[in-house]
Design a protein around this motif. Structure first.
Motif, short mmCIF file in Angstrom:
data_model
loop_
_atom_site.label_atom_id
_atom_site.label_comp_id
_atom_site.label_asym_id
_atom_site.label_seq_id
_atom_site.Cartn_x
_atom_site.Cartn_y
_atom_site.Cartn_z
N ASP A 52 48.16 12.72 -41.73
CA ASP A 52 47.60 13.76 -42.59
C ASP A 52 48.05 13.70 -44.04
O ASP A 52 47.38 14.24 -44.93
N ALA A 56 42.26 10.79 -47.04
CA ALA A 56 41.23 10.55 -46.02
C ALA A 56 40.02 11.43 -46.34
O ALA A 56 40.15 12.45 -47.03
N LYS A 187 41.50 12.05 -41.17
CA LYS A 187 42.82 12.61 -40.89
C LYS A 187 43.04 12.81 -39.39
O LYS A 187 42.14 13.19 -38.65
#
Ligand code: NAG
Length: 261
Positions: A52, A56, A187
């Motif tokens: 994360d 992305a 992600k």
């Protein structure tokens, strides 16, 4: 109808529905170990899952004036967002605004690679590639949403064009196409949420990843069929001409010789 009959119908109908399910249908948890596997395998390497804290792309967003994927492109490539729709299937050549009546894929209405009518409703979207995500039976809405997001993203998002499987110098490659994506970063938390939403739903991986290929093959099949039929008619017509010539009644000469009344 007696109560007993209702009871039988009540038991039999779901059984029938279940029986009608394709043998390759399984729950998502049987097919994929986790969200990462779901995102990476379901679309044949079109997406790659990243932690994360890495840049992305977003399959869905809410601020229509500010597509967050533009910034992701700047972060990853250091370039401004694409001015053309590099992926070609149902797509436009260049991104442009759609009307306020743009249906399911409304986040892209200011700047979109899809025509609004291509993605007007979930039903129309399910019919786009001939075979849909719900062929193992009606999906939970929670799960289906993620498939709508993915399809909107693929059809409408300009930055998917930065992740084509083949570039335009590779037209000699036997698998060359302009629609396939390769390793666009997503992600992990998004893919995990997708997996979570779909846990108890049934799905078949069997044909989903090859839907687009099949469509290409179908197109080719139809073209070959048309060419074949045309060639056959041409043969038939030439043998007819030859026949007429041999029997001393040439078609074209006869026509010309006809007096104009
Ligand atoms: C196209 O892709 C091939 C294989 O990945 C690569 O070698 C080539 O440099 C690329 N060409 C362009 C113009 O990006």
């Amino acid at each position: 109808m007696k109560i007993g009959n209702y009871a039988i119908a009540f038991v039999a109908l779901p059984t029938l529905a279940f029986g009608a399910r394709h043998p390759t249908c399984q729950t998502f948890t049987e097919i994929y170990a986790d969200g990462t596997e779901l995102c990476e395998k379901m679309f044949s390497d079109a997406f790659v899952v990243v932690p994360d804290d890495q840049p992305a792309y977003h399959m869905w967003f809410f601020d229509t004036d500010n597509n967050p994927n533009d910034q992701v492109t700047r972060d990853i490539f250091g370039t401004e967002p694409l001015e053309e729709c590099n992926v070609q299937y149902f797509h436009k050549q260049v991104p442009s605004p759609e009307g306020d009546d743009m249906g399911e894929c409304h986040p892209w209405k200011q700047r979109s690679c899809c025509h609004g009518e291509t993605v007007g409703s979930v039903e129309e979207m399910k019919a786009l590639y001939g075979s849909s995500w719900d062929r193992c039976g009606t999906m939970s809405e929670a799960c289906e949403r993620f498939f709508v997001f993915e399809l909107c993203f693929y059809e409408c998002e300009p930055s998917v064009g930065l992740f084509r499987r083949f570039n335009d110098s590779q037209t000699d490659h036997p698998d060359f196409n302009t629609w396939q994506l390769y390793q666009m970063p997503m992600k992990k938390s998004y893919c995990d949420a997708w997996f979570d939403a779909c846990k108890n739903d049934f799905f078949s991986e069997e044909r989903f990843s090859t839907i687009k290929e099949e469509k290409e093959v179908n197109k080719l099949g139809v073209s070959l069929g048309v060419i074949g039929a045309f060639a056959f008619l041409l043969c038939l017509f030439s043998s007819f001409l030859v026949h007429r010539e041999r029997s001393g009644k040439p078609v074209f000469v006869a026509e010309k010789a006809n007096p104009v009344a």
